[in-house]
Structures are given as structure tokens and as C-alpha cells.
Design a protein around this motif. Structure first.
Motif, short mmCIF file in Angstrom:
data_model
loop_
_atom_site.label_atom_id
_atom_site.label_comp_id
_atom_site.label_asym_id
_atom_site.label_seq_id
_atom_site.Cartn_x
_atom_site.Cartn_y
_atom_site.Cartn_z
N UNK A 53 -71.04 59.92 74.79
CA UNK A 53 -71.95 58.69 74.57
C UNK A 53 -71.71 58.37 73.02
N UNK A 54 -71.43 57.49 72.67
CA UNK A 54 -71.14 56.82 71.34
C UNK A 54 -72.20 55.62 71.13
N UNK A 55 -72.54 55.73 69.77
CA UNK A 55 -73.32 54.43 69.14
C UNK A 55 -72.47 53.21 69.27
N UNK A 56 -73.03 52.13 69.43
CA UNK A 56 -72.11 50.86 69.38
C UNK A 56 -72.80 49.76 68.56
N UNK A 69 -66.36 53.08 81.35
CA UNK A 69 -66.97 52.73 80.09
C UNK A 69 -68.32 51.83 80.47
N UNK A 70 -69.47 52.23 80.03
CA UNK A 70 -70.63 51.34 80.32
C UNK A 70 -71.39 51.24 78.89
N UNK A 71 -71.79 49.99 78.61
CA UNK A 71 -72.55 49.59 77.40
C UNK A 71 -73.78 49.63 77.88
N UNK A 72 -74.68 50.02 77.15
CA UNK A 72 -76.16 49.88 77.49
C UNK A 72 -77.00 49.99 76.26
#
Length: 391
Positions: free
Chosen positions: A3-6, A79-82
Motif C-alpha cells: 500500500x502506497x500513499x497517493x 492496482x486499486x485506488x482508494x
């Protein structure tokens, strides 16, 4: 799970290209018809396009969106943005309850900002601080910053598997689900495929593909159910052309909408007017900035084609239930008066364990954006007895 900050970072070049395209729009010849009768009104579109090109401040929108805690996760190769916003406050004996909320089309994660305030910090909104939630709002695969799936087959059922894995990866053993539009299908699929993890499902929409098994001899259709099915078919004939195109020829439509910001605005904006409780005046409910925030996210991420693909996949894997098949997970339903369909409670109870049913006073398809406080109150009430599972 990684999990990476976005953070959102649209380039100046992309902004300049958008403005150039808007100013170079080749307008369709007008037809002699009343405003909105045959689709998006050219007069309103002209005002919106001029505002988008010359006054809309994307950089300010980007700054506000980046105040949301956003992340990218690798979930089983997708890849999931959340957004993951944790509940505020520290009430003895109570932990924030984990909840995954799923958007639909033509929405996106941005429509939940006010709802997140209500759910994550209820005390600040005049509600009980013990009703705080940890809320996860993922972007569906192919929508905004979640890339399109590499392989075909990503229907609501496969998205539900991703969400279950995402919630486990975030440390939530048990959780609730909420959704409207496509998100309602994902939430139902979560309960169907992951009943040991999902405590309850709250819906503000029933997927149009939902079909319970009908035993006409033992449980014939009620008059209300007959009326609902007739109304649903009538609506599909007059208003459902977009869904038929999405689910049968998405690439053809995407070729046009991905190349024309005005076309994209017409395709999306017309639905915000038709499906909301706006009385025909779209900006009575949504500001231009709210509309263009969502439309711009679709434009900059070039996601209109991948987003429509989910209609194709859901057509191949509809939400139909076999004889005797039931979902025992508790279900709550908020029926908004200007939603695009109005199923009777009995239609859901043929498959679902409906424990809460609410006839809402106002609001439409975009309930989280139109009536965040009303929707939040229903969500809090539904999940209150289920919180013991996370204490």
C-alpha cells in the motif's frame, strides 16, 4: 499487500489540452425541440463548457481532493485506488466500525466527501460519536485512478473479491458494505461471496439485473411487484439507451467520449440532471464545480471506456439467484423518491434478509452527494446493532 500513499497530480500540459479542446468544440446543429427533451441541452452545455475552459479552478479542486487520505494498493495483481479515512474520537468501549462504500457510474470517489465527514466524525455533525466509522471508498477497477483490469471478467462478483482482500489487507476481519448503482451490486456480491466477513449491507439502489427465483405457484408476484417490473421495463425503453450501449458496444461509445470533453460532459451531465431530485434544474442540486470535478476526473484519467466495460461484464454475469438461494446477511435499504427504480420491499425479501427499510423524504440516484446527512443517518442506524462484532 503493498500500500502506497497517493496524490493527484495533473500536469499543466493536460490542463492546457483540455482548455484547447473545449474552445475548439464543433457544436452539433440545434434541433427544434424543448430543452432536455432529446438529451443534454445545448444552452446549458455551452455555459458549462465556457465555465470549464475559463473559470473552473482545477488546481483548487486538486488541492481539496488531496486532503483526502488516498492510497494505491496491489490487490491480487490489480492496482486499486482508494480513500481510507479513519473514524474520529475515542469513545470508551467503542471502536470505529469498518465500512467499505462503493460508487457507481457516472460517479466516482469524489461524491463521498460530505458523507465521509458525517460518518467518520459524527460528533462534528451533531451525531453520536459512538457511531464513528473507518471508511474505505475504493475506485472501481477502470474508474479514475484504479487502472483497467488486464484481463476480461471483472464483474461485480470479482470486484467483491478484491474488496474483501483489500479490507483484510487493511486489518479488518469483519466489516460492513454500502453502495448505490454499480456499488450496490458489488455490496450484494460481497455478502454473497464473503458472508463470514460481511456483517451487513446497506443499499440505496437495487441493480437492474437482480432477479430472484420466482415460484409462481407458491409465491406469486404481488400487484406492487407487477407494477415495479412494468415500470422498470418502461424506464429501460425510454431512458436506458446508455446502459444498452455500455453493455453491448462500449468501445464504439468510448472512441467518441474519450476524444471530446464536451461529449463526455453531455454524456455524464445529462444523467446527473435526469437521475437527481433537482426538479429539472440541475444546478439546484449540484454546482458547476461539483459536476466538473467528477467529469474532469473521468477526462484526465481517460477512464470512460474502462468504466463502461463493467456494464459489459455485468451483462455476462448478472445478479440472478436460483430457487432456494438466499443471502442471510442483514440488508438495509433506503428508497429515495427520485431514484431511477423503486422496488417494493417484497421484491428484495425474496432473496435478502431485509431488516431495515426506509422511505426517504427527498433525494435521488446520487444520494451521497444530494443528501449526505440523510443517507449517513440511515447508515448509522443500520450498522449500530452490528458494531459488537468489532468491539
Amino acid at each position: 499487500m503493498q500500500i502506497d500513499p497517493f496524490e493527484i497530480a495533473i500536469t499543466d500540459r493536460e490542463l492546457d489540452d483540455l482548455r484547447r479542446r473545449l474552445r475548439a468544440t464543433r457544436w452539433a446543429p440545434a434541433t427544434p425541440a424543448p430543452a432536455w427533451q432529446q438529451g443534454a441541452d445545448p444552452g446549458w452545455l455551452g455555459e458549462l463548457a465556457a465555465y470549464w475552459a475559463d473559470q473552473f479552478d482545477w488546481r483548487e479542486v486538486e488541492r481539496r481532493l488531496n486532503q483526502l487520505p488516498q492510497f494505491l494498493a496491489d490487490v491480487n495483481g490489480q492496482t486499486v485506488h482508494f480513500v481510507h479515512r479513519r473514524g474520529a474520537g475515542n469513545v470508551p468501549g467503542f471502536k470505529p466500525y469498518p465500512l467499505v462504500i462503493t460508487h457507481g457510474w457516472p460517479g466516482s470517489f469524489c461524491e463521498f466527501r460530505a458523507l465521509l465527514d458525517e460518518l467518520c466524525d459524527p460528533a462534528a455533525c451533531g451525531a453520536d460519536p459512538a457511531d464513528a466509522f473507518d471508511v474505505v471508498t475504493p475506485s472501481l477497477p477502470g474508474f479514475t485512478f484504479s487502472p483497467a483490469p488486464a484481463q476480461a471478467g471483472m464483474s461485480a462478483f470479482q470486484v467483491a473479491d478484491l474488496w474483501a482482500a483489500l479490507m483484510r489487507g487493511l486489518g479488518y476481519r469483519r466489516f460492513g458494505a454500502q453502495g448505490g448503482d454499480l456499488g450496490a451490486g458489488v455490496s450484494i456480491a460481497l455478502a454473497a461471496r464473503h458472508p463470514h466477513a460481511v456483517d451487513g449491507v446497506h443499499l440505496n439502489f437495487l441493480p437492474s439485473s437482480y432477479e430472484p427465483a420466482i415460484d409462481a405457484a407458491r409465491q406469486p408476484l404481488t400487484p406492487a411487484e407487477h407494477d415495479y417490473l412494468r415500470e422498470k421495463n418502461d424506464w429501460a425503453a425510454l431512458e436506458g439507451g446508455y446502459a444498452h450501449l455500455h453493455s453491448t458496444k462500449p468501445l464504439t461509445v468510448a472512441a467518441a467520449l474519450n476524444d471530446s470533453p464536451l461529449g463526455l460532459a453531455a454524456w455524464i451531465g445529462e444523467k446527473f440532471r435526469a437521475w437527481s431530485d433537482c426538479g429539472g434544474e440541475i444546478e439546484r442540486v449540484f454546482t458547476k464545480d461539483e459536476l466538473l470535478t467528477n467529469i474532469s476526473l473521468y477526462w484526465f484519467t481517460q477512464c470512460i471506456g474502462p468504466a463502461m466495460q463493467m456494464y459489459w461484464e455485468n451483462r455476462l454475469q448478472p445478479m440472478r439467484f436460483a430457487a432456494g438461494q438466499r443471502i442471510d446477511t442483514p440488508v438495509g435499504f433506503a428508497r429515495f423518491p427520485h431514484e431511477i427504480n423503486h422496488p417494493p420491499r417484497s421484491w428484495l425479501e425474496r432473496t435478502f434478509n431485509v431488516v431495515q427499510w426506509s422511505e426517504m423524504a427527498q433525494g435521488g440516484h446520487f444520494a451521497a452527494l444530494e443528501q449526505p446527512a440523510l443517507l449517513a443517518a440511515e447508515i448509522r442506524r443500520f450498522f449500530r446493532p452490528l458494531r459488537a462484532n468489532v468491539q
